[in-house]
Write a protein that holds these residues in place. Structure first.
Motif, PDB file in Angstrom:
ATOM      1  N   GLU A   7      22.327  16.283  36.111  1.00  0.00           N
ATOM      2  CA  GLU A   7      21.525  15.957  37.292  1.00  0.00           C
ATOM      3  C   GLU A   7      22.321  15.253  38.384  1.00  0.00           C
ATOM      4  OE1 GLU A   7      18.389  17.062  37.692  1.00  0.00           O
ATOM      5  OE2 GLU A   7      18.751  18.080  35.779  1.00  0.00           O
ATOM      6  N   ASP A   8      23.586  14.991  38.134  1.00  0.00           N
ATOM      7  CA  ASP A   8      24.430  14.312  39.120  1.00  0.00           C
ATOM      8  C   ASP A   8      25.234  15.364  39.873  1.00  0.00           C
ATOM      9  OD1 ASP A   8      26.466  12.828  40.486  1.00  0.00           O
ATOM     10  OD2 ASP A   8      26.085  11.150  39.143  1.00  0.00           O
ATOM     11  N   SER A   9      24.851  15.633  41.100  1.00  0.00           N
ATOM     12  CA  SER A   9      25.505  16.694  41.883  1.00  0.00           C
ATOM     13  C   SER A   9      26.939  16.348  42.254  1.00  0.00           C
ATOM     14  CB  SER A   9      24.702  16.987  43.153  1.00  0.00           C
ATOM     15  OG  SER A   9      24.612  15.829  43.973  1.00  0.00           O
ATOM     16  N   ASP A  10      27.332  15.087  42.097  1.00  0.00           N
ATOM     17  CA  ASP A  10      28.701  14.675  42.406  1.00  0.00           C
ATOM     18  C   ASP A  10      29.625  14.782  41.205  1.00  0.00           C
ATOM     19  OD1 ASP A  10      28.342  14.033  45.133  1.00  0.00           O
ATOM     20  OD2 ASP A  10      27.394  12.144  44.589  1.00  0.00           O
ATOM     21  N   CYS A  11      29.083  15.150  40.050  1.00  0.00           N
ATOM     22  CA  CYS A  11      29.916  15.413  38.879  1.00  0.00           C
ATOM     23  C   CYS A  11      30.469  16.826  39.010  1.00  0.00           C
ATOM     24  CB  CYS A  11      29.106  15.265  37.600  1.00  0.00           C
ATOM     25  SG  CYS A  11      30.078  15.533  36.098  1.00  0.00           S
ATOM     26  N   VAL A  12      31.788  16.948  39.132  1.00  0.00           N
ATOM     27  CA  VAL A  12      32.386  18.249  39.449  1.00  0.00           C
ATOM     28  C   VAL A  12      33.131  18.878  38.282  1.00  0.00           C
ATOM     29  CG1 VAL A  12      32.553  17.722  41.909  1.00  0.00           C
ATOM     30  CG2 VAL A  12      34.473  17.148  40.397  1.00  0.00           C
ATOM     31  N   ALA A  13      33.391  18.122  37.218  1.00  0.00           N
ATOM     32  CA  ALA A  13      34.109  18.693  36.078  1.00  0.00           C
ATOM     33  C   ALA A  13      33.826  17.879  34.830  1.00  0.00           C
ATOM     34  CB  ALA A  13      35.615  18.748  36.336  1.00  0.00           C
ATOM     35  N   LEU A  14      33.700  18.570  33.693  1.00  0.00           N
ATOM     36  CA  LEU A  14      33.479  17.921  32.401  1.00  0.00           C
ATOM     37  C   LEU A  14      34.135  18.765  31.318  1.00  0.00           C
ATOM     38  CD1 LEU A  14      32.129  15.916  30.413  1.00  0.00           C
ATOM     39  CD2 LEU A  14      30.085  17.384  30.492  1.00  0.00           C
ATOM     40  N   TRP A  15      35.109  18.167  30.653  1.00  0.00           N
ATOM     41  CA  TRP A  15      35.760  18.819  29.523  1.00  0.00           C
ATOM     42  C   TRP A  15      35.395  18.048  28.263  1.00  0.00           C
ATOM     43  CZ3 TRP A  15      38.517  17.535  34.010  1.00  0.00           C
ATOM     44  CH2 TRP A  15      38.837  18.624  34.842  1.00  0.00           C
TER      45      TRP A  15
END
Length: 253
Positions: A7-15
């Motif tokens: 839900e956080d639109s500023d999160c751009v990458a998650l590995w």
């Protein structure tokens, strides 16, 4: 607990470094290519696996700038230069410089950031000016092998502010570092790397140990949000996480 970044639109990458998807970005399109396979392991802090790298092999993960999403910070032409990065790491072997992550073209002399274990036992962060020129901050005076650490790094590259929080999961304490670099951070064309930096597509200064749940935002996180990510409660996450028990105490180190 498990974080919910959806839900956080500023999160751009998650590995998350899960088995069969070690380099997959589960938020964006910033998938990491492996210079050589990194083994998945049950020794983890989130999910079922972590990235397990052995410096005796030619291992490292990277994404060329041309393959990064447009929203990924610190690319060439970025005028905002705001980024926050959080993740877990555990060192297995000391004695030489080992890189956790970087945005650094070693052969092309282009550097934005580098987080690394130094040969003297310190955890250092380099704020790059776009080339080899940089300033180095020690954000943890001593890193021990066999211990999980969580880091949160927050950068305003135009306003020239830097904040880091590093959690020692054995001592259950954190160390904060705040700095005001004298020059804007460099936003340059260079790969984003995990567990190494790249020299002509060959990994150098390889990490020896584990890395888990690495997440990137295009905004500044505050200290409470960094703690929530470490605890697995960001976004009111509530599903089961990994076998590593997430500590909830926050004792100033």
């Amino acid at each position: 607990m498990a974080n919910d970044f959806s839900e956080d639109s500023d999160c751009v990458a998650l590995w998350r470094f899960e088995d069969g998807a070690l380099g997959t970005d589960s938020i964006g399109g910033n998938d990491l290519t492996s210079a050589a396979p990194g083994a998945a392991s049950s020794d983890r802090m989130e999910g079922s696996y972590s990235l397990d790298l052995d410096a005796s092999y030619n291992q490292g993960y990277y994404c060329a700038e041309a393959d990064l999403d447009a929203a990924f910070p610190l690319q060439d032409g970025d005028t905002t230069k705001i980024i926050s990065i959080c993740g877990w790491f555990k060192l297995d072997a000391s004695g030489t410089t080992r890189v956790i992550l970087s945005k650094f073209d070693y052969m092309g002399d282009k550097q934005s950031v580098r987080l690394y274990y130094n040969h003297d036992g310190k955890l250092n962060f380099q704020w790059g000016y776009g080339n080899w020129n940089s300033v180095t901050y020690t954000i943890l005076a001593s890193v021990s092998t066999g211990i999980w650490y969580h880091f949160g790094i927050v950068i305003d590259g135009v306003g020239k502010t830097f904040f880091a929080r590093v959690w020692d999961d054995d001592a259950e304490s954190y160390t904060d570092t705040s700095e005001t670099p004298g020059t804007e951070i460099g936003a340059v064309e260079s790969p984003f790397t995990v567990g190494c930096y790249m020299a002509m597509s060959t990994p150098a200064a390889q990490w020896d140990g584990h890395i888990d749940e690495l997440v990137v935002f295009k905004r500044e996180l505050d200290a409470d949000e960094i703690d929530e990510i470490r605890q697995g409660t960001f976004g009111d996450g509530g599903s089961p996480g990994g076998s590593g028990a997430r500590s909830v105490a926050c004792v100033v180190g």
